[in-house]
Design a protein around this motif. Structure first.
Motif, short mmCIF file in Angstrom:
data_model
loop_
_atom_site.label_atom_id
_atom_site.label_comp_id
_atom_site.label_asym_id
_atom_site.label_seq_id
_atom_site.Cartn_x
_atom_site.Cartn_y
_atom_site.Cartn_z
N UNK A 7 0.92 -1.25 0.01
CA UNK A 7 0.16 0.05 0.15
C UNK A 7 0.69 1.32 0.05
N UNK A 8 0.58 2.14 -0.98
CA UNK A 8 1.45 3.41 -0.99
C UNK A 8 1.20 4.10 -2.16
N UNK A 9 1.97 5.39 -2.31
CA UNK A 9 1.72 6.25 -3.41
C UNK A 9 2.82 5.87 -4.42
N UNK A 10 2.49 5.41 -5.53
CA UNK A 10 3.26 4.93 -6.64
C UNK A 10 3.93 6.08 -7.51
N UNK A 11 5.22 5.74 -7.65
CA UNK A 11 6.07 6.90 -8.53
C UNK A 11 6.81 6.23 -9.59
N UNK A 12 6.98 6.96 -10.76
CA UNK A 12 7.72 6.21 -11.81
C UNK A 12 9.32 6.91 -11.63
N UNK A 13 10.06 5.68 -11.67
CA UNK A 13 11.56 6.10 -11.53
C UNK A 13 12.39 5.25 -12.78
#
Length: 563
Positions: A7-13
């Motif tokens: 569970x969390x806020x996804x980011x693109x890296x």
């Protein structure tokens, strides 16, 4: 080999999705885990050492214990009429919904029930006053009113005319009037109230005006004395700061009917104050009084008519919530000649320019207010205070100007002395706290500077702004703030964008909530746990309709299905 749910806020890296510091759950195939994943999951406010998983389990077990045993207080016809689910189902779906639509339906059911319980009390009070309380018809010919209106240098606005028609119609009925008259600052409520009181006096009764502060009471006394003296009528001011012999004389004149109208503060509700025949009660800035205080003044007569007034505009939804037992009249237009006030929000570093602007206005013969949130400085708050700033301004930024000081901890005599000096132009600048929020009317004042404006509510700042723009000169309101967040800064910017008190009050209510907007002294204010009068206005109106329907069918709610 364990399976996890993250569970969390996804980011693109670098082209891939990542989670920074996610929460996670082990995937296990048991009933316990079905509470925490694979469904719409409730998220509760928590306290120390109480994890989210434990809170969900507590609520799940509690709902299981009461399932089938919760008594539904809404009658079946009411639920059918408004398409509401039963309470047991609503509780389950509010916490562990099958899908989001069911969660919304469950919340609507709980909000409707909360609003209905509140509206039943307010509507019952209103219907009781109409059916049970026997008043008397105060239907005057209007001779005094017409003579009074002929002396005014202006004509009533359309809003004032309509308000007066509403009030006169109420007073003519043989039941007590209970009406709220609201309008923006400067909308002319006092003139409308004066007309109503003249009708009551013409019918042989007395009128009383109760205000929350001595400054406001004294302002009303001056205004109303000026209105009534040419008509041969007598007014009296009754406050706690009067000398003992003055109080005795004022009470005697009220008791034997020599005084036609008495204006005062809480001193009016003391046991020793007796009226010969009280016909109309006017309560100004009524949200500053508790229900019991209003009731004590009401009991000074035999079911007198009651007109309550407020210059703090109230959104329609809030009026239904707080004052559902009152008929509401709103004056939305302003008399001609009122100057629109130019408002600017500035930061701390711009204060020298603001002080320089005040000097320029004083050089033109104008006057200014400077308002602070505190009387004395405190180590706990980084907020400027009126007493210290009065001395600093007098010796530094505004040296050479005539400064006065007014705050709530001064004696009434000292406050009156400073206000009178400012009113007659013997002072250039009045340094004050929010004690001048209402009841101060100096047409020559053209600048209102409020420092640490973030410490005030929007409605309160709008009231302070209403102290200027009352004369023929262009006026300016300067709000110096140091808000800690962009949201707090934007809140102050609302006052730059509009002078519509109703829009400002609605924004204030949305940001601060009902309790903070009206303060603890509003002891009759309902405590809503689920409903929001602004967000849920449709449900509020439906609940009010249902309250009227139930009480008209069963005034005492004696039928078991309604009880």
């Amino acid at each position: 080999g364990d399976r996890l749910v993250l569970f969390g806020k996804p980011a693109r890296r670098k082209g891939a999705f990542v989670f920074d510091h996610p929460d996670f759950e082990l995937v296990r195939d048991d009933v316990e885990e079905s509470l925490h994943m694979g469904r719409i999951v409730p998220v509760y406010p928590l306290t120390e050492n109480l994890p989210q998983r434990a809170m969900r389990r507590i609520l799940w077990n509690a709902l299981d214990l009461v399932s089938g045993r919760v008594e539904d207080i809404l009658p079946a016809p009411t639920r059918e009429r408004w398409g509401l689910m039963g309470v047991a189902e609503a509780l389950v779906q509010a916490h562990f919904p099958e899908h989001l639509d069911r969660a919304r339906e469950a919340r609507a059911r709980l909000v409707f029930e909360e609003f209905l319980c509140m509206q039943l009390v307010l509507v019952a009070r209103k219907l009781q006053s109409e059916r049970v309380w026997v008043g008397r018809s105060l239907q005057a010919e209007g001779t005094l009113r017409r003579r009074f209106l002929a002396t005014l240098p202006f004509e009533l606005t359309a809003g004032q005319e309509q308000a007066l028609r509403d009030i006169r119609a109420d007073m003519a009925r043989p039941r007590p009037m209970h009406r709220l008259l609201q309008g923006d600052v400067g909308s002319g409520k006092t003139v409308v109230a004066a007309c109503a009181m003249l009708d009551a006096i013409e019918c042989g009764t007395q009128a009383a005006v109760m205000a929350p502060t001595e400054i406001l009471a004294a302002q009303h006394a001056r205004t109303l004395h000026g209105y009534l003296q040419p008509l041969g009528l007598r007014t009296a001011l009754l406050t706690s700061s009067l000398a003992p012999e003055e109080k005795v004389a004022a009470r005697a004149a009220v008791a034997d009917g020599r005084t036609h109208m008495v204006i005062g503060t809480h001193a009016l509700i003391q046991d020793r104050v007796q009226f010969k025949d009280l016909g109309l009660v006017v309560i100004d800035e009524q949200h500053k009084f508790g229900v019991e205080q209003r009731g004590l003044l009401y009991e000074k007569g035999v079911h007198p008519d009651v007109l309550v007034m407020t210059a703090t505009p109230i959104p329609r939804t809030l009026a239904m919530t707080l004052y559902g037992d009152l008929d509401v009249t709103t004056i939305r237009d302003l008399p001609g000649g009122r100057q629109e006030v130019v408002t600017r929000v500035i930061r701390e570093g711009q204060l020298p320019q603001a002080y320089g602007f005040i000097r320029k206005q004083v050089a033109k013969g104008r006057q200014a207010y400077i308002v602070y949130a505190l009387v004395e400085e405190t180590d706990r708050l980084d907020v400027k205070a009126a007493t210290e700033m009065f001395h600093r301004l007098a010796t530094e930024a505004l040296a050479g100007l005539r400064l006065g000081l007014v705050h709530g901890q001064m004696t009434a005599a000292d406050k009156d002395r400073a206000m009178e000096q400012f009113r007659r132009g013997a002072l250039d600048v009045l340094v004050a706290t929010s004690v001048i929020e209402v009841g101060v009317d100096v047409a020559n004042a053209t600048v209102m500077l409020v420092e640490n404006a973030e410490r005030f509510g929007l409605a309160q700042l709008h009231q302070l702004r209403g102290r200027i723009g009352r004369g023929p000169h262009k006026s300016f309101c300067v709000l110096q703030g140091q808000p800690g967040t962009p949201e707090a800064w934007q809140r102050l910017k609302v006052l730059e964008e509009t002078t519509d008190g109703f829009r400002i009050a609605e924004e204030d209510f949305r940001l601060r909530g009902m309790g903070n907007l009206f303060g603890r002294e509003q002891s009759g204010a309902p405590l809503l746990r689920v409903g929001d009068p602004l967000r849920d206005v449709t449900l509020l109106e439906e609940a009010r309709q249902e309250a009227f329907r139930l009480l008209e069918q069963d005034p005492r709610l004696e039928v078991p299905a309604h009880a």
